[in-house]
Motif scaffolding. Structure first.
Motif, PDB file in Angstrom:
ATOM      1  N   LEU A 118      -5.029   2.424  -4.423  1.00  0.00           N
ATOM      2  CA  LEU A 118      -6.009   1.358  -4.212  1.00  0.00           C
ATOM      3  C   LEU A 118      -5.339   0.004  -4.020  1.00  0.00           C
ATOM      4  CD1 LEU A 118      -8.830   2.331  -6.731  1.00  0.00           C
ATOM      5  CD2 LEU A 118      -8.863   2.517  -4.247  1.00  0.00           C
ATOM      6  N   ARG A 132      -2.418  -0.469  -2.780  1.00  0.00           N
ATOM      7  CA  ARG A 132      -1.827  -0.422  -1.441  1.00  0.00           C
ATOM      8  C   ARG A 132      -2.849  -0.798  -0.385  1.00  0.00           C
ATOM      9  NH1 ARG A 132      -2.029   4.681   1.735  1.00  0.00           N
ATOM     10  NH2 ARG A 132      -1.284   4.060   3.746  1.00  0.00           N
ATOM     11  N   ARG A 133      -4.033  -0.261  -0.540  1.00  0.00           N
ATOM     12  CA  ARG A 133      -5.084  -0.544   0.438  1.00  0.00           C
ATOM     13  C   ARG A 133      -5.484  -2.020   0.425  1.00  0.00           C
ATOM     14  NH1 ARG A 133      -8.750   2.925   3.230  1.00  0.00           N
ATOM     15  NH2 ARG A 133     -10.481   1.680   3.981  1.00  0.00           N
ATOM     16  N   ARG A 192      -2.659  -4.052   2.087  1.00  0.00           N
ATOM     17  CA  ARG A 192      -2.634  -3.866   3.549  1.00  0.00           C
ATOM     18  C   ARG A 192      -3.804  -4.572   4.226  1.00  0.00           C
ATOM     19  NH1 ARG A 192       0.127   1.504   4.873  1.00  0.00           N
ATOM     20  NH2 ARG A 192       2.201   0.972   4.120  1.00  0.00           N
ATOM     21  N   ASN A 193      -4.982  -4.507   3.616  1.00  0.00           N
ATOM     22  CA  ASN A 193      -6.139  -5.198   4.191  1.00  0.00           C
ATOM     23  C   ASN A 193      -5.919  -6.710   4.221  1.00  0.00           C
ATOM     24  OD1 ASN A 193      -7.537  -2.845   4.669  1.00  0.00           O
ATOM     25  ND2 ASN A 193      -8.827  -3.016   2.856  1.00  0.00           N
ATOM     26  N   TRP A 212       4.574   2.808  -0.060  1.00  0.00           N
ATOM     27  CA  TRP A 212       3.120   2.824  -0.010  1.00  0.00           C
ATOM     28  C   TRP A 212       2.572   1.428  -0.150  1.00  0.00           C
ATOM     29  CZ3 TRP A 212       1.548   7.204  -3.845  1.00  0.00           C
ATOM     30  CH2 TRP A 212       2.010   8.406  -3.355  1.00  0.00           C
TER      31      TRP A 212
END
Length: 183
Positions: A60, A62-63, A66-67, A182
């Motif tokens: 989570l 990582r997401r 990245r966003n 990641w």
């Protein structure tokens, strides 16, 4: 003026990402450590739930990172399309005599407005600082995950000598610290 707007907007995106990271990592880390403690004293199967929560926190976070990075990249690529930037450039163009501007434009077809060029130069120069702030967020994220992994693994290593749990935790941390990791 425009450079300050860009810096403020990027700081806002990074602040939102930081708050999301704090919520995600605090919830998953606290839950993971609690499950690890329950595994030590009550049910040993909870250690696998603890590892799953640690991995969920990694995925989570990582997401979220990245966003945030993608939003900043899109914003920096299209600064001129923002409504604020359009109004700012229109205001700058009102200060010039249109006939002088057109004669400069026809005399030298590759000429760019010097004030707008200076603003774009400031934005390009600050891009490195913005990328370093995302790197700082990534480092904070890795630090929290590493500390959580140590908090989970040390009791299992000392009390139970559980090599499987330690191996899985090390695998998660190694995947976290790879060069193109990641997170």
């Amino acid at each position: 003026m425009l450079a300050e707007y860009v810096a403020q907007r990027v700081a806002l995106i990074q602040e939102r990402a930081y708050h999301r990271l704090v919520v995600i990592l605090s919830a998953t880390s606290m839950s993971s450590v609690m499950m690890s403690g329950l595994a030590l004293f009550f049910e040993p199967a909870f250690k696998y739930l603890s590892l799953a929560l640690l991995a969920l926190g990694v995925l989570l976070s990582r997401r979220v990172l990245r966003n945030a990075e993608e939003k900043i990249r899109k914003f920096m690529a299209n600064v001129e399309r923002e409504a604020m930037a359009r109004r700012y450039f229109a205001t700058l163009k009102e200060y010039y005599n249109p006939i002088d501007y057109l004669t400069k434009l026809y005399a030298e077809p590759t000429i760019e407005d010097p004030i707008i060029a200076a603003e774009k130069k400031k934005i390009r120069a600050s891009t490195y600082l913005f990328s370093q702030s995302i790197t700082a967020l990534r480092a904070k994220n890795r630090l929290v995950i590493t500390i959580t992994a140590l908090t989970i693994s040390i009791p299992h290593l000392v009390l139970n000598k559980d090599i499987i749990a330690i191996g899985v935790i090390l695998l998660i941390v190694i995947l976290l610290f790879r060069k193109r990791s990641w997170v």
